[in-house]
Scaffold this active site. Sequence first.
Site, mmCIF file in Angstrom:
data_model
loop_
_atom_site.group_PDB
_atom_site.id
_atom_site.type_symbol
_atom_site.label_atom_id
_atom_site.label_comp_id
_atom_site.label_asym_id
_atom_site.label_seq_id
_atom_site.Cartn_x
_atom_site.Cartn_y
_atom_site.Cartn_z
ATOM 1 N N GLU A 144 -11.202 -11.315 -18.192
ATOM 2 C CA GLU A 144 -9.821 -11.566 -17.767
ATOM 3 C C GLU A 144 -9.766 -12.051 -16.315
ATOM 4 O O GLU A 144 -9.211 -11.388 -15.445
ATOM 5 C CB GLU A 144 -8.989 -10.284 -17.919
ATOM 6 C CG GLU A 144 -8.923 -9.751 -19.336
ATOM 7 C CD GLU A 144 -8.328 -8.353 -19.409
ATOM 8 O OE1 GLU A 144 -7.941 -7.823 -18.344
ATOM 9 O OE2 GLU A 144 -8.262 -7.795 -20.511
ATOM 10 N N GLY A 180 -8.601 -14.014 -12.968
ATOM 11 C CA GLY A 180 -7.353 -14.535 -12.426
ATOM 12 C C GLY A 180 -7.603 -15.208 -11.099
ATOM 13 O O GLY A 180 -7.590 -16.428 -10.977
ATOM 14 N N TYR A 203 -1.638 -6.451 2.020
ATOM 15 C CA TYR A 203 -3.041 -6.050 1.920
ATOM 16 C C TYR A 203 -3.849 -6.282 3.197
ATOM 17 O O TYR A 203 -5.079 -6.140 3.176
ATOM 18 C CB TYR A 203 -3.755 -6.841 0.812
ATOM 19 C CG TYR A 203 -3.135 -6.793 -0.547
ATOM 20 C CD1 TYR A 203 -2.810 -5.593 -1.153
ATOM 21 C CD2 TYR A 203 -2.897 -7.973 -1.253
ATOM 22 C CE1 TYR A 203 -2.262 -5.561 -2.417
ATOM 23 C CE2 TYR A 203 -2.354 -7.953 -2.524
ATOM 24 C CZ TYR A 203 -2.036 -6.745 -3.104
ATOM 25 O OH TYR A 203 -1.495 -6.717 -4.364
ATOM 26 N N CYS A 212 12.625 -11.082 9.643
ATOM 27 C CA CYS A 212 12.941 -10.007 10.594
ATOM 28 C C CYS A 212 12.186 -8.724 10.250
ATOM 29 O O CYS A 212 12.770 -7.691 9.924
ATOM 30 C CB CYS A 212 14.442 -9.756 10.610
ATOM 31 S SG CYS A 212 15.001 -8.790 12.021
ATOM 32 N N GLU A 213 10.867 -8.812 10.287
ATOM 33 C CA GLU A 213 9.970 -7.680 10.067
ATOM 34 C C GLU A 213 8.731 -7.893 10.919
ATOM 35 O O GLU A 213 8.180 -8.998 10.951
ATOM 36 C CB GLU A 213 9.527 -7.593 8.597
ATOM 37 C CG GLU A 213 10.622 -7.355 7.591
ATOM 38 C CD GLU A 213 11.082 -5.913 7.539
ATOM 39 O OE1 GLU A 213 10.410 -5.046 8.146
ATOM 40 O OE2 GLU A 213 12.103 -5.663 6.879
ATOM 41 N N TYR A 228 -1.815 -14.902 -6.571
ATOM 42 C CA TYR A 228 -1.015 -13.896 -5.864
ATOM 43 C C TYR A 228 -0.328 -14.503 -4.644
ATOM 44 O O TYR A 228 -0.215 -13.875 -3.593
ATOM 45 C CB TYR A 228 -1.880 -12.683 -5.479
ATOM 46 C CG TYR A 228 -2.614 -12.130 -6.662
ATOM 47 C CD1 TYR A 228 -1.929 -11.424 -7.652
ATOM 48 C CD2 TYR A 228 -3.974 -12.355 -6.837
ATOM 49 C CE1 TYR A 228 -2.581 -10.953 -8.774
ATOM 50 C CE2 TYR A 228 -4.638 -11.874 -7.959
ATOM 51 C CZ TYR A 228 -3.931 -11.176 -8.920
ATOM 52 O OH TYR A 228 -4.581 -10.715 -10.036
#
Length: 452
Positions: A297, A299, A342, A370-371, A399
């Site tokens: 599988e 990705g 991450y 705004c972070e 991702y």
Amino acid sequence: MLDCPSSPAEQDPTVADLLAARPHLSMHALDGLTLEDVPLNAIADAVGTPTWVMGAGTLRARYRLLDGAMRGAGLAPSIHFAVKANDHLAVLRILAAEGAGADVVSGGELRRARAAGVPAGRIVFSGVGKTREEMALALAEGIGHIAVESAEELDILSDVAASSGWVAPITLRVNPDVDAGTHEKITTGLSTNKFGIAYARAAALYERSASLPGLKPLGFSVHIGSQIVAMAPYRAAFARVADLVRAVRARGLPVSLVDCGGGLGITYRDEVEGAPEALAGAIRAELGDLDVRLAIEPGRWLAGSAGLLLSRVILRKAGEDGLPSFLILDAAMNDLMRPSLYEAWHGILPVSARDATRPVEAVNVVGPVCESADSFADGRFLPRLDEGARVALLDTGAYGAVMSSTYNGRPLAAQVLVDGGRWSVIRERQPVESLWAADRIPDWVMPAPAGG
């Protein structure tokens, strides 16, 4: 020059290093940075920024390398692309045309895979929280198998299948309690993770599944995490699954399938990319004598390096007291979440060949959200980039767009597909008005008063 000076970050790859490791990218003196045979400036001129760009040729080439490595080892696993990595219909269709199936983790992903033309029999359904409605959809579609992740889910699936006269082909997803050696937020094979059935319970639960109505147990699945570049964790996990297969067969139960999961890693910074040949060797060494059908599988390994995010510098903000300046991009954490989620490292390349040759400097590359977490790189050594300069954030094909949001009222970025020398918009930039098009204001909420 393209090389960084001596610095605490001197081990980071340079512009030249990043290009050398990515043969699908090249820097042309006039056209600038090119993906396959398409200048990225041409895309930015026509579509604007931020814009996701995927390389269809690169995607096909990656699939063929993986498939060839498996066949070269005498294996012929069914390859199911992990839709969670990139769910665009064009990506799914390209891989389906190469022979790939799909690994889905929701009813929505299942419907997407089917809409892209993936045959139902080449779809597997994973995930710890499948609803009854999703189970019914999977069975009605006739998918290849459902990976059951708990005893509780086993009972629910039996009820759903038996009550409708279906027979559900299943594997049991085993948690082998193996440390994949990857980031804690993308490891899935430890006993403390939410995924899978405890190894010690798996054989008994498999035996029980054979007695439940509406179920057809086929074998076992295992998945220990993502961005794995060493083979030792794989071999440890596969060895445990092999022992489980032998134990279950000793009880007189048939086992015809082992799904080896995915997780093979790519090079973002200076990691040695996970080699398909090495993965094939690990599978063959531990599972090759079991006389079972195999599945994998992948990705990230297929899609990650095939994509990038085009952006531009909104402004330079001088740092205080000799600290690095800030390069504020028009892309942000709502577009590419991986660095804030991450602490992920992504290469950053100037799109202009002229910019690529300018002297390097340490800068903080951030977005406008705004972070404080809206940061792509701290103290990164890059060629000097001024307001309006375009950049490419590399290896975002997995991702990336799929995790985007509209936080801070920021529409979703456009998406473009490149194939050799041609390109096409595959998702228009989201109109800002669509952000509130579905909002409904109850009639008992009074309008704002007029005037100041």
